[in-house]
Design a protein around this motif. Structure first.
Motif, short mmCIF file in Angstrom:
data_model
loop_
_atom_site.label_atom_id
_atom_site.label_comp_id
_atom_site.label_asym_id
_atom_site.label_seq_id
_atom_site.Cartn_x
_atom_site.Cartn_y
_atom_site.Cartn_z
N PRO A 45 5.82 -41.11 -177.04
CA PRO A 45 4.39 -41.43 -176.94
C PRO A 45 3.66 -40.63 -175.86
O PRO A 45 2.47 -40.37 -176.00
N ALA A 46 4.36 -40.22 -174.81
CA ALA A 46 3.73 -39.46 -173.73
C ALA A 46 3.45 -38.01 -174.11
O ALA A 46 2.64 -37.35 -173.47
N ASP A 47 4.09 -37.52 -175.17
CA ASP A 47 3.91 -36.13 -175.61
C ASP A 47 2.98 -36.09 -176.82
O ASP A 47 3.38 -35.74 -177.93
N GLN A 48 1.72 -36.45 -176.60
CA GLN A 48 0.76 -36.58 -177.69
C GLN A 48 0.63 -35.30 -178.51
O GLN A 48 0.46 -35.37 -179.73
N ALA A 49 0.72 -34.17 -177.89
CA ALA A 49 0.58 -32.90 -178.62
C ALA A 49 1.62 -32.75 -179.72
O ALA A 49 1.38 -32.09 -180.73
N SER A 50 2.77 -33.39 -179.58
CA SER A 50 3.85 -33.25 -180.57
C SER A 50 3.65 -34.12 -181.81
O SER A 50 4.26 -33.86 -182.83
N TRP A 51 2.80 -35.14 -181.73
CA TRP A 51 2.63 -36.03 -182.89
C TRP A 51 1.19 -36.23 -183.33
O TRP A 51 0.93 -36.83 -184.36
N TRP A 52 0.23 -35.70 -182.59
CA TRP A 52 -1.18 -35.84 -182.98
C TRP A 52 -1.41 -35.13 -184.29
O TRP A 52 -0.80 -34.10 -184.56
N SER A 53 -2.28 -35.64 -185.15
CA SER A 53 -2.50 -35.07 -186.48
C SER A 53 -3.99 -35.08 -186.83
O SER A 53 -4.77 -35.79 -186.19
N PRO A 54 -4.37 -34.34 -187.87
CA PRO A 54 -5.77 -34.37 -188.31
C PRO A 54 -6.24 -35.79 -188.68
O PRO A 54 -7.39 -36.15 -188.42
N TRP A 55 -5.34 -36.59 -189.25
CA TRP A 55 -5.71 -37.97 -189.60
C TRP A 55 -6.05 -38.77 -188.34
O TRP A 55 -7.07 -39.44 -188.27
N LEU A 56 -5.20 -38.69 -187.34
CA LEU A 56 -5.45 -39.41 -186.09
C LEU A 56 -6.71 -38.90 -185.41
O LEU A 56 -7.48 -39.68 -184.83
N GLN A 57 -6.96 -37.60 -185.52
CA GLN A 57 -8.19 -37.02 -184.97
C GLN A 57 -9.42 -37.61 -185.65
O GLN A 57 -10.40 -37.96 -185.00
N LEU A 58 -9.36 -37.75 -186.97
CA LEU A 58 -10.48 -38.34 -187.72
C LEU A 58 -10.70 -39.79 -187.28
O LEU A 58 -11.85 -40.22 -187.08
N ILE A 59 -9.63 -40.55 -187.12
CA ILE A 59 -9.78 -41.95 -186.69
C ILE A 59 -10.35 -41.99 -185.28
O ILE A 59 -11.25 -42.79 -184.99
N GLU A 60 -9.87 -41.13 -184.40
CA GLU A 60 -10.41 -41.11 -183.04
C GLU A 60 -11.90 -40.76 -183.05
O GLU A 60 -12.70 -41.38 -182.35
N GLU A 61 -12.29 -39.78 -183.86
CA GLU A 61 -13.71 -39.43 -183.97
C GLU A 61 -14.52 -40.62 -184.48
O GLU A 61 -15.65 -40.86 -184.03
#
Length: 172
Positions: A45-61
């Motif tokens: 979980p601390a290495d967000q760059a390794s698991w972040w995705s376009p889907w998660l980016q859309l939800i965050e936006e």
């Protein structure tokens, strides 16, 4: 004839809320993330760059715009392997700003549940997911039908009221 909006379109145009109800004990079992998890690989979980995705980016936006994004999962107990996988990676959903709750199926017996998983956007656009018996995605349909929208809205809120927040829920 115009094509139906996609989930991504609906989320980008959402102004108030995006509610998602999941009721299956397994989805797309050939998903590379699931297969990787089955082989013992886990995300840090601390290495967000390794698991972040376009889907998660859309939800965050979406959540950053002030949209209430909530996901409720109705699950059988003991939990399937797939649900164990989902539970373990739900930190990703939380990191994107989504709220997630879990409801054991035993506690949903007296609820009127629709036949399919869905997203309800702004209380009016109902995007229904269709899956095969094996959990493979088949297609989506969007409806504004008042009876279906009303059932799904009331079902979601009833499930949400009983469900346990992710941070407090322990699988059996």
């Amino acid at each position: 004839m115009a094509s139906a909006p996609t989930l991504e379109d609906l989320l980008r145009n959402c102004t108030r809320s995006a509610l998602h109800l999941e009721m299956r004990d397994g989805y797309m079992r050939d998903d590379p993330l699931f297969l990787r998890w089955l082989s013992g690989q886990r995300d840090d979980p601390a290495d967000q760059a390794s698991w972040w995705s376009p889907w998660l980016q859309l939800i965050e936006e979406t959540t950053t715009r002030g949209i209430d994004v909530r996901r409720a999962r109705i699950i059988s107990e003991p939990a399937s392997e797939y649900i164990r996988f989902e539970h373990e990676i739900t930190f990703r959903n939380i990191a994107s700003g989504e709220q997630v709750r879990w409801l054991p199926r035993r506690q949903a017996t007296d609820l009127a549940l629709p036949g399919n998983d869905f997203w309800l956007i702004d209380g009016q656009h109902l995007l229904v997911h269709h899956f095969s018996g094996e959990g493979d995605f088949v297609d989506d349909e969007v409806t504004l039908a008042p009876q279906a929208v009303s059932l799904c809205a009331s079902t979601f809120e009833a499930v949400w009221a009983r469900a346990v927040p992710h941070q407090e829920f322990r699988l059996t």
